[in-house]
Scaffold this motif. Structure first.
Motif, PDB file in Angstrom:
ATOM      1  N   SER A 234      26.498  37.492 174.620  1.00  0.00           N
ATOM      2  CA  SER A 234      27.684  38.489 173.922  1.00  0.00           C
ATOM      3  C   SER A 234      27.793  39.734 174.781  1.00  0.00           C
ATOM      4  N   VAL A 235      26.708  40.505 175.355  1.00  0.00           N
ATOM      5  CA  VAL A 235      26.163  42.102 176.268  1.00  0.00           C
ATOM      6  C   VAL A 235      26.909  41.484 177.057  1.00  0.00           C
ATOM      7  N   ASN A 236      26.341  40.904 177.824  1.00  0.00           N
ATOM      8  CA  ASN A 236      26.866  40.679 179.197  1.00  0.00           C
ATOM      9  C   ASN A 236      27.943  40.215 179.966  1.00  0.00           C
ATOM     10  N   THR A 237      28.830  39.503 178.850  1.00  0.00           N
ATOM     11  CA  THR A 237      30.034  39.094 179.080  1.00  0.00           C
ATOM     12  C   THR A 237      31.523  40.121 178.266  1.00  0.00           C
ATOM     13  N   THR A 238      31.294  41.683 177.955  1.00  0.00           N
ATOM     14  CA  THR A 238      31.878  41.876 177.262  1.00  0.00           C
ATOM     15  C   THR A 238      32.122  42.944 178.069  1.00  0.00           C
ATOM     16  N   TYR A 239      33.239  43.327 177.144  1.00  0.00           N
ATOM     17  CA  TYR A 239      33.224  45.067 177.904  1.00  0.00           C
ATOM     18  C   TYR A 239      33.261  46.320 177.199  1.00  0.00           C
ATOM     19  N   SER A 240      32.060  45.954 177.066  1.00  0.00           N
ATOM     20  CA  SER A 240      31.011  46.824 175.621  1.00  0.00           C
ATOM     21  C   SER A 240      31.029  48.097 175.867  1.00  0.00           C
ATOM     22  N   ALA A 241      29.825  48.029 176.956  1.00  0.00           N
ATOM     23  CA  ALA A 241      29.042  49.322 178.191  1.00  0.00           C
ATOM     24  C   ALA A 241      30.755  50.576 178.077  1.00  0.00           C
ATOM     25  N   VAL A 242      29.989  51.610 178.424  1.00  0.00           N
ATOM     26  CA  VAL A 242      31.276  52.794 178.006  1.00  0.00           C
ATOM     27  C   VAL A 242      30.498  54.096 178.962  1.00  0.00           C
ATOM     28  N   ASP A 257      23.647  50.318 175.456  1.00  0.00           N
ATOM     29  CA  ASP A 257      22.237  49.600 174.846  1.00  0.00           C
ATOM     30  C   ASP A 257      23.142  48.777 173.513  1.00  0.00           C
ATOM     31  N   GLN A 258      24.570  49.397 173.354  1.00  0.00           N
ATOM     32  CA  GLN A 258      24.838  48.401 171.836  1.00  0.00           C
ATOM     33  C   GLN A 258      25.637  47.505 172.754  1.00  0.00           C
ATOM     34  N   LYS A 259      25.831  46.486 171.747  1.00  0.00           N
ATOM     35  CA  LYS A 259      26.674  45.466 171.631  1.00  0.00           C
ATOM     36  C   LYS A 259      28.188  45.817 171.404  1.00  0.00           C
ATOM     37  N   SER A 260      28.793  47.269 170.517  1.00  0.00           N
ATOM     38  CA  SER A 260      29.755  46.791 170.166  1.00  0.00           C
ATOM     39  C   SER A 260      30.235  48.445 170.443  1.00  0.00           C
ATOM     40  N   GLN A 261      31.680  47.880 171.595  1.00  0.00           N
ATOM     41  CA  GLN A 261      32.334  49.776 172.629  1.00  0.00           C
ATOM     42  C   GLN A 261      31.976  50.897 171.900  1.00  0.00           C
ATOM     43  N   HIS A 262      32.679  50.651 170.471  1.00  0.00           N
ATOM     44  CA  HIS A 262      32.275  51.893 169.716  1.00  0.00           C
ATOM     45  C   HIS A 262      31.394  52.765 169.737  1.00  0.00           C
ATOM     46  N   LYS A 263      30.043  51.956 168.853  1.00  0.00           N
ATOM     47  CA  LYS A 263      28.928  52.853 168.589  1.00  0.00           C
ATOM     48  C   LYS A 263      28.930  52.966 170.484  1.00  0.00           C
TER      49      LYS A 263
END
Length: 358
Positions: A234-242, A257-263
């Motif tokens: 889920s981390v590597n395939t979703t646009y969670s990094a900011v 570092d986090q799975k959550s885009q918001h975090k």
């Protein structure tokens, strides 16, 4: 010294009254500032109480010795006098150290960045060693270490790694680790057994609160991308990094570092604020260091501060010419002795500047 302590007591009484006022309690920034000041002044007031008691014991003993005719009473008074006389210089020295003006940033959490310098793969491996050293030291102090962003080296370690450290007086301690760390050893990748010299740069920023510095959201470009590090599908395939870019300065902060885009966005904004805040502080630190002629906390990122020589199991801190033959312990996080020596030198320099007032 008592005059100085009485003057501080007036301020302590004033802060004690202010901190319970409704208008102060509703102003978060002011309340936090006064709470920190109250805590620092309370510690000095406790020592003032002990100091006053010692001075009274000394005076009382002198009076008894000069006027009492009972030998037993005189003997007890002499014991009291000697005890107070011995304790007074130690307490006065402790109070002098406490009266050194504190850097208001010292109580803050810290953002730490370790970057591999010259030396290729070995520099990345060494950067990883420095990260582990600082992490283990922080955890031993009871502080929380939280990775924000990193880029791994091709043969282990990190090209760069950024992490937050939270706890009590974190920045005031870790700031002594800022600068260039140099290693002399035979690299894991070396087949001929030759000693190489590599380096890693450590940067330490005080973590800025929202009210420390104002960042206009219109000045920040926000980009989202897929995380590149480990962490599951889920981390590597979703646009969670900011990634945040502060356009007026060009400063970039990112978190994956986090799975959550918001975090991730929240973490990245904390880092961005801290970087901008550090820009302002760096100017002030450089000016202060120039005035004091000190290299201990000059904020100079290019300054070589420490060498780790594996062949001799030697660690040398060049700022204070301290050499210890405890490399294994130090690289495993036991750096308390070095930091205490650096603090002592720094405080002694500061004490020279205020000694005339005490």
């Amino acid at each position: 010294m008592l005059d100085k302590l009485n003057f501080i007591k007036q301020r302590f009484d004033e802060v004690s009254d202010l901190i319970i006022q409704p208008d102060i309690m509703s102003d978060q920034r002011r309340y936090i500032e006064l709470s920190k000041e109250y805590k620092d002044l309370k510690a000095i007031m406790d020592e003032r109480e002990a100091y006053v008691e010692l001075k009274n014991n000394l005076q009382e003993a002198e009076e008894i010795i000069s006027s009492e005719t009972d030998p037993e009473m005189v003997e007890m008074a002499k014991l009291q006098y000697d005890e107070a006389k011995d304790e007074l210089p130690r307490l006065e020295e402790k109070i002098r150290m406490m009266l050194i003006p504190k850097d208001p940033e010292d109580a803050k959490n810290a953002v730490v960045e370790v970057r591999a310098g010259a030396g290729g793969d070995e520099a990345s491996i060494f950067a990883g060693d420095i990260f582990r050293m600082l992490s283990k030291y922080s955890e031993a102090k009871g502080w929380k270490v939280d990775v924000v962003d990193y880029s791994e080296g091709t043969n282990g370690g990190y090209k760069e790694i950024q992490f937050e450290v939270s706890g009590e007086d974190v920045y005031g301690t870790l700031k002594y680790e800022a600068g260039v760390h140099r290693v002399q050893r035979v690299p894991q990748t070396e087949t001929q057994g030759r000693v190489h010299t590599s380096a890693a740069t450590v940067m330490v920023f005080p973590e800025a609160e929202e009210f420390d510095i104002e960042v206009n959201p219109k000045d920040v470009r926000v980009d989202y991308f897929c995380s590149s590090g480990p962490g599951g599908q889920s981390v590597n395939t979703t646009y969670s990094a900011v990634r945040l870019t502060h356009e007026p300065t060009g400063i970039v902060a990112q978190c994956q570092d986090q799975k959550s885009q918001h975090k991730n966005k929240e973490k990245a904004f904390r880092v961005l604020r801290s970087r901008l805040y550090e820009m302002e502080l760096a100017k002030k630190q450089a000016e202060d260091a120039e005035k004091r002629g000190s290299m201990v906390t000059s904020g100079d990122r290019s300054a070589k501060i420490r060498t780790y020589n594996y062949a001799q199991s030697r660690v040398t801190d060049h700022r204070i010419n301290l050499t210890l033959y405890e490399l294994d312990n130090i690289i495993n996080g036991d750096i308390e002795k070095i930091i205490n020596e650096l603090k002592l030198v720094d405080n002694t320099e500061k004490l020279k500047n205020i000694s005339d007032d005490l």
